[in-house]
Design a protein around this motif. Sequence first.
Motif, PDB file in Angstrom:
ATOM      1  N   THR A   9       1.236  -1.277   0.196  1.00 12.25           N
ATOM      2  CA  THR A   9      -0.105   0.073   0.017  1.00 12.25           C
ATOM      3  C   THR A   9       1.287   1.643  -0.038  1.00 12.25           C
ATOM      4  O   THR A   9       1.937   0.504   0.323  1.00 12.25           O
ATOM      5  N   SER A  33       1.195   4.038   2.168  1.00 16.91           N
ATOM      6  CA  SER A  33       1.707   3.738   3.515  1.00 16.91           C
ATOM      7  C   SER A  33       1.313   2.537   4.478  1.00 16.91           C
ATOM      8  O   SER A  33       0.661   1.957   4.290  1.00 16.91           O
ATOM      9  N   GLY A  34       1.547   3.608   6.016  1.00 15.54           N
ATOM     10  CA  GLY A  34       1.546   2.753   6.878  1.00 15.54           C
ATOM     11  C   GLY A  34       2.231   0.591   6.911  1.00 15.54           C
ATOM     12  O   GLY A  34       3.602   0.951   6.341  1.00 15.54           O
ATOM     13  N   ASP A  35       1.548  -0.181   7.488  1.00 17.36           N
ATOM     14  CA  ASP A  35       2.174  -1.398   8.299  1.00 17.36           C
ATOM     15  C   ASP A  35       2.140  -1.902   6.327  1.00 17.36           C
ATOM     16  O   ASP A  35       3.744  -2.598   6.897  1.00 17.36           O
ATOM     17  N   GLY A  62       3.476  -0.469   3.815  1.00 20.17           N
ATOM     18  CA  GLY A  62       3.826   0.364   2.610  1.00 20.17           C
ATOM     19  C   GLY A  62       5.238   0.564   2.092  1.00 20.17           C
ATOM     20  O   GLY A  62       5.392  -0.827   2.254  1.00 20.17           O
ATOM     21  N   ARG A  65       8.747  -2.086   3.671  1.00 20.42           N
ATOM     22  CA  ARG A  65       8.085  -2.703   4.929  1.00 20.42           C
ATOM     23  C   ARG A  65       8.715  -4.335   5.320  1.00 20.42           C
ATOM     24  O   ARG A  65       8.517  -4.773   4.021  1.00 20.42           O
ATOM     25  N   SER A  84       9.662  -3.581  10.145  1.00 20.03           N
ATOM     26  CA  SER A  84      10.104  -2.096   9.744  1.00 20.03           C
ATOM     27  C   SER A  84      11.252  -2.760   8.993  1.00 20.03           C
ATOM     28  O   SER A  84      11.823  -3.968   9.748  1.00 20.03           O
ATOM     29  N   GLU A  92      10.862  -3.118  14.728  1.00 23.79           N
ATOM     30  CA  GLU A  92       9.031  -2.554  16.089  1.00 23.79           C
ATOM     31  C   GLU A  92       8.736  -4.260  16.320  1.00 23.79           C
ATOM     32  O   GLU A  92       8.405  -4.956  16.642  1.00 23.79           O
ATOM     33  N   GLY A 123       0.603  -9.351  12.499  1.00 23.02           N
ATOM     34  CA  GLY A 123      -0.198  -8.781  12.123  1.00 23.02           C
ATOM     35  C   GLY A 123      -1.469  -9.096  11.388  1.00 23.02           C
ATOM     36  O   GLY A 123      -1.240 -11.050  11.514  1.00 23.02           O
ATOM     37  N   TYR A 127      -6.801  -6.298   5.963  1.00 16.62           N
ATOM     38  CA  TYR A 127      -5.773  -6.140   7.179  1.00 16.62           C
ATOM     39  C   TYR A 127      -6.165  -5.356   8.203  1.00 16.62           C
ATOM     40  O   TYR A 127      -7.165  -4.516   7.712  1.00 16.62           O
ATOM     41  N   GLY A 151      -5.230  -5.344  10.912  1.00 18.49           N
ATOM     42  CA  GLY A 151      -3.307  -4.467  12.164  1.00 18.49           C
ATOM     43  C   GLY A 151      -2.584  -4.724  13.036  1.00 18.49           C
ATOM     44  O   GLY A 151      -2.348  -6.058  13.206  1.00 18.49           O
ATOM     45  N   SER A 152      -1.728  -4.511  13.900  1.00 17.96           N
ATOM     46  CA  SER A 152      -0.530  -4.919  14.228  1.00 17.96           C
ATOM     47  C   SER A 152      -0.624  -4.558  15.672  1.00 17.96           C
ATOM     48  O   SER A 152      -0.699  -3.712  15.856  1.00 17.96           O
TER      49      SER A 152
END
Length: 447
Positions: A88, A90-92, A94, A97, A121, A126, A130, A143, A145-146
């Motif tokens: 994606t 941005s985000g987890d 993104g 990653r 990361s 991190e 997830g 998705y 979240g994590s």
Amino acid sequence: MHFSAYTLLALAALQSASATLQVVPGATWTASNGAHLQAHGGGIIEVGGTYYLVGEDKTNGSAFQNVNCYSSTDLVQWHYEGALLSVTTSGDLGPSRVIERPKVIYNDKTRKYVLWMHVDSSSYGEAKVGVATGDTVCGRYTYQGSFQPLDHQSRDTSLFKDDDGAAYLLSEDRANGLRIMRLTDDYLAVANSTYLWPDHIEAPAVVKVQGRYYMFGSHLTGWDANDNVVSSSTSLSSGWTPWATFADVGSKTYTSQTNYILQYGDTVVYLGDRWVSTNLKASTYVWLPLNISGTSVSMTNHAAWVPPSGREAQQTVYTSSTAVLASGARNVDCSACSGSKAAGYIGGPSHGTATFTFDFTAAAGTANDLTTLVVRYGVSETSGRLGTVRVNDGAPIQVAFLRGSSSGNIGQSVLTVRLNSGTNKLEFGGVGDAYGPDIDTIQVPSN
Ligand SMILES: *[C@@H]1O[C@H](CO)[C@@H](O)[C@H](O)[C@H]1NC(C)=O
Ligand SMILES: *[C@@H]1O[C@H](CO)[C@@H](O)[C@H](O)[C@H]1NC(C)=O
Ligand SMILES: *[C@@H]1O[C@H](CO)[C@@H](O)[C@H](O)[C@H]1NC(C)=O
């Protein structure tokens, strides 16, 4: 009992179809999309007799691209189904990653497919898990979240679903060891801790065979392989045996790292990754039958084996000196090839071809037979090469050839084709005006 002639023929076809399909560890495995299977660090979920392989797409290196899904009914021919999750903006999920070791289980109560994965990361700082959910096994997933499970670091992960429907997260916690954690009934969160090994073990995978649980895993040596180990118990929460090796000691688990353990018929199959850290997309799959009996677990190496029986495949080898070379294809020097020669200049602007002619004996009662062939070749480019093969003047099939990893850049690629009983012709060519691989031998199963 009465069998119609049709039923008997169908049974004979089924048996012979499986008899010559082979798993070839460490080879290029071309999927239905004409590219090497990109499902690294993956796992398998079986739904209605179809096996879905879910794993990491490493086409462009280590950063997250896709969680891919492939399907098969025989563990040899893999159909590319699509991606469950993709990068994606941005985000987890993104750019740059880390998304690793995706595993899917099905929740019978919520009727959702639930995917867990390692989320991180690029510096692995991190250390989270997830979660994503899907309505169909190989559709798009949402998705969720994590987080750090029970506030512990989590890098390599896997899932295990027990016979009673309880599911568990397996998680490598760098500060404390290897954990088994019970998931909540909807499989979307971690409920409580089940067991902790103080040992540093990653790449976990659990299988249950005849009432006993087996936890497989590797030592921590990065992308490099080591002698993987197993521990077993009749309870997930206590009584685990000391870690023990199961492959030949010193073989580094035949140069692989555990990613999943699959029950396939009566055979328990080890699924491992042979990572190529300098060219991750060229990492291959080392799948081998396990021998499990009580606390004893062992695994023998095979160049090629036949599922589901697990028996070693017998091959007849045809060298490139028996091939007819045409349209500019010619012999080239290849010190690691038989007779120090290979069939080169296949494909290219003049569309060179190498044609092998050989006899094949199909199983009794079948006109033709679905058969796995092994091609030994040389390719030195990091990008690998593509080629085509035409069987008995049929339509060209695209085949991938990864850069060979053994001395002289020699590799193996497998293709599954229908052969006639009797004489067969296999013509290798290129794709467009690009050159295919230099071909050393083809290996045909001998019944
Ligand atoms: C790999 O990178 C190329 C070039 O940026 C891009 O077109 C392609 O979609 C990428 N492939 C995957 C699987 O991410
Ligand atoms: C752990 O969580 C599961 C699922 O929610 C629950 O059934 C079980 O009772 C819990 N065990 C303990 C020891 O709290
Ligand atoms: C499986 O392991 C047992 C020992 O537990 C051994 O006796 C047997 O020969 C092995 N079978 C194969 C096929 O390797």
